[in-house]
Design a protein around this motif. Structure first.
Motif, mmCIF file in Angstrom:
data_model
loop_
_atom_site.group_PDB
_atom_site.id
_atom_site.type_symbol
_atom_site.label_atom_id
_atom_site.label_comp_id
_atom_site.label_asym_id
_atom_site.label_seq_id
_atom_site.Cartn_x
_atom_site.Cartn_y
_atom_site.Cartn_z
ATOM 1 N N VAL A 5 52.442 33.131 20.234
ATOM 2 C CA VAL A 5 52.851 32.293 19.113
ATOM 3 C C VAL A 5 52.625 30.827 19.453
ATOM 4 N N GLY A 6 52.953 30.472 20.709
ATOM 5 C CA GLY A 6 52.767 29.095 21.136
ATOM 6 C C GLY A 6 51.322 28.646 21.056
ATOM 7 N N SER A 7 50.387 29.555 21.311
ATOM 8 C CA SER A 7 48.969 29.196 21.234
ATOM 9 C C SER A 7 48.535 28.896 19.813
ATOM 10 N N LEU A 8 49.306 29.359 18.820
ATOM 11 C CA LEU A 8 48.978 29.131 17.420
ATOM 12 C C LEU A 8 49.746 27.961 16.807
ATOM 13 N N ILE A 9 50.666 27.380 17.580
ATOM 14 C CA ILE A 9 51.572 26.396 17.011
ATOM 15 C C ILE A 9 50.846 25.190 16.422
ATOM 16 N N GLY A 10 49.704 24.844 16.983
ATOM 17 C CA GLY A 10 48.955 23.707 16.451
ATOM 18 C C GLY A 10 47.971 24.087 15.370
ATOM 19 N N SER A 11 47.895 25.369 15.072
ATOM 20 C CA SER A 11 46.942 25.842 14.059
ATOM 21 C C SER A 11 47.576 25.833 12.681
ATOM 22 N N PRO A 12 46.825 25.433 11.666
ATOM 23 C CA PRO A 12 47.369 25.471 10.296
ATOM 24 C C PRO A 12 47.773 26.872 9.861
ATOM 25 N N TRP A 13 47.199 27.890 10.492
ATOM 26 C CA TRP A 13 47.493 29.258 10.069
ATOM 27 C C TRP A 13 48.947 29.630 10.294
ATOM 28 N N ILE A 14 49.553 29.143 11.375
ATOM 29 C CA ILE A 14 50.937 29.501 11.630
ATOM 30 C C ILE A 14 51.840 28.946 10.541
ATOM 31 N N TYR A 15 51.515 27.780 10.028
ATOM 32 C CA TYR A 15 52.308 27.195 8.951
ATOM 33 C C TYR A 15 52.096 27.943 7.643
ATOM 34 N N ILE A 38 62.446 30.445 13.666
ATOM 35 C CA ILE A 38 63.066 30.241 14.980
ATOM 36 C C ILE A 38 62.075 30.546 16.099
ATOM 37 N N THR A 39 61.310 31.627 15.949
ATOM 38 C CA THR A 39 60.344 32.000 16.985
ATOM 39 C C THR A 39 59.275 30.935 17.156
ATOM 40 N N VAL A 40 58.784 30.403 16.042
ATOM 41 C CA VAL A 40 57.766 29.346 16.106
ATOM 42 C C VAL A 40 58.352 28.085 16.734
ATOM 43 N N ALA A 41 59.584 27.734 16.369
ATOM 44 C CA ALA A 41 60.228 26.555 16.952
ATOM 45 C C ALA A 41 60.460 26.736 18.448
ATOM 46 N N THR A 42 60.824 27.946 18.859
ATOM 47 C CA THR A 42 61.016 28.232 20.275
ATOM 48 C C THR A 42 59.704 28.088 21.038
ATOM 49 N N ALA A 43 58.625 28.598 20.444
ATOM 50 C CA ALA A 43 57.315 28.474 21.081
ATOM 51 C C ALA A 43 56.894 27.018 21.177
ATOM 52 N N ALA A 44 57.178 26.238 20.131
ATOM 53 C CA ALA A 44 56.818 24.816 20.140
ATOM 54 C C ALA A 44 57.593 24.077 21.220
ATOM 55 N N ALA A 45 58.834 24.478 21.449
ATOM 56 C CA ALA A 45 59.651 23.806 22.462
ATOM 57 C C ALA A 45 59.110 24.012 23.869
ATOM 58 N N ALA A 46 58.283 25.036 24.042
ATOM 59 C CA ALA A 46 57.695 25.293 25.355
ATOM 60 C C ALA A 46 56.531 24.363 25.644
ATOM 61 N N GLY A 47 56.077 23.606 24.630
ATOM 62 C CA GLY A 47 54.953 22.692 24.791
ATOM 63 C C GLY A 47 55.390 21.349 25.335
ATOM 64 N N THR A 48 54.534 20.363 25.141
ATOM 65 C CA THR A 48 54.807 19.017 25.637
ATOM 66 C C THR A 48 55.413 18.173 24.531
ATOM 67 N N ALA A 49 55.714 16.924 24.843
ATOM 68 C CA ALA A 49 56.322 16.020 23.859
ATOM 69 C C ALA A 49 55.411 15.787 22.669
#
Length: 201
Positions: A5-15, A38-49
């Motif tokens: 999920v984290g690998s997709l967080i920057g992709s428009p498809w996840i939104y 919640i799952t997408v937000a959790t994955a995003a939190a694993a990224g950088t600032a």
């Protein structure tokens, strides 16, 4: 899974997936749109600032989709005519919610709309009830917008802070989802305890 999920967080498809899930769950309340947010937000939190704008985008995406879904249900119910009225009259839950909503909106208070956004199937009941009762859009939609933004911000915050406190893991997601369901149970309890229109008058 969270890594995927984290690998997709920057992709428009996840939104797009999040928005579609939230749009549809007003008609199919069994869809786990809150769990997905919640799952997408959790994955995003694993990224950088640098992922912080993505969190903001996720919140706005979820809130917008929530309001659009409410509006679609509201308009469909408005145009539903006698068949929908008969369907609502056969449901004690829908009838009671429609009466409570009418009383709340008539008094200028739409806290019920916000509470219903957290309660299981509450969003569906309130949106369809407002449309079927032909409540004015200017009375309903501002509260729907507040409800959507509150729910979206709460869901995203659960995923984000849960990941920072417990790590970006399934444990963090499970605790955050539990908190979301807890809020839903609390909202349902408050709505049931609210006085009926006949009691309030």
């Amino acid at each position: 899974m969270l890594e995927q999920v984290g690998s997709l967080i920057g992709s428009p498809w996840i939104y797009a997936v999040v928005a579609l899930s939230i749009l549809l769950d007003v008609f199919l309340p069994v869809l786990p749109s809150g769990v997905l947010v919640i799952t997408v937000a959790t994955a995003a939190a694993a990224g950088t600032a640098t992922d912080v704008p993505d969190i903001l985008a996720l919140t706005l995406c979820a809130a917008t989709a929530s309001v659009l879904g409410d509006l679609v249900a509201y308009r469909l119910a408005w145009r539903g005519g006698a068949r929908l009225d008969r369907a609502i009259s056969r449901s004690r839950r829908l009838t009671a919610a429609q009466e409570r909503l009418g009383t709340a909106l008539a008094r200028g208070g739409g806290a019920l709309v916000v509470l219903a956004r957290f309660a299981p199937a509450g969003r569906s009941v309130v949106s369809l009830g407002a449309g079927a009762a032909h409540r004015r859009a200017r009375d309903f939609l501002p509260w729907s917008a507040l409800a959507g933004l509150t729910w979206a911000a709460y869901s995203v915050a659960l995923g984000w802070f849960g990941a920072h406190w417990l790590g970006a893991s399934w444990l963090a997601t499970a605790v955050s989802v539990g908190a979301l369901f807890g809020a839903g149970a609390g909202a349902a309890y408050v709505m049931k305890r609210a006085p009926q229109p006949s009691e309030a008058s």
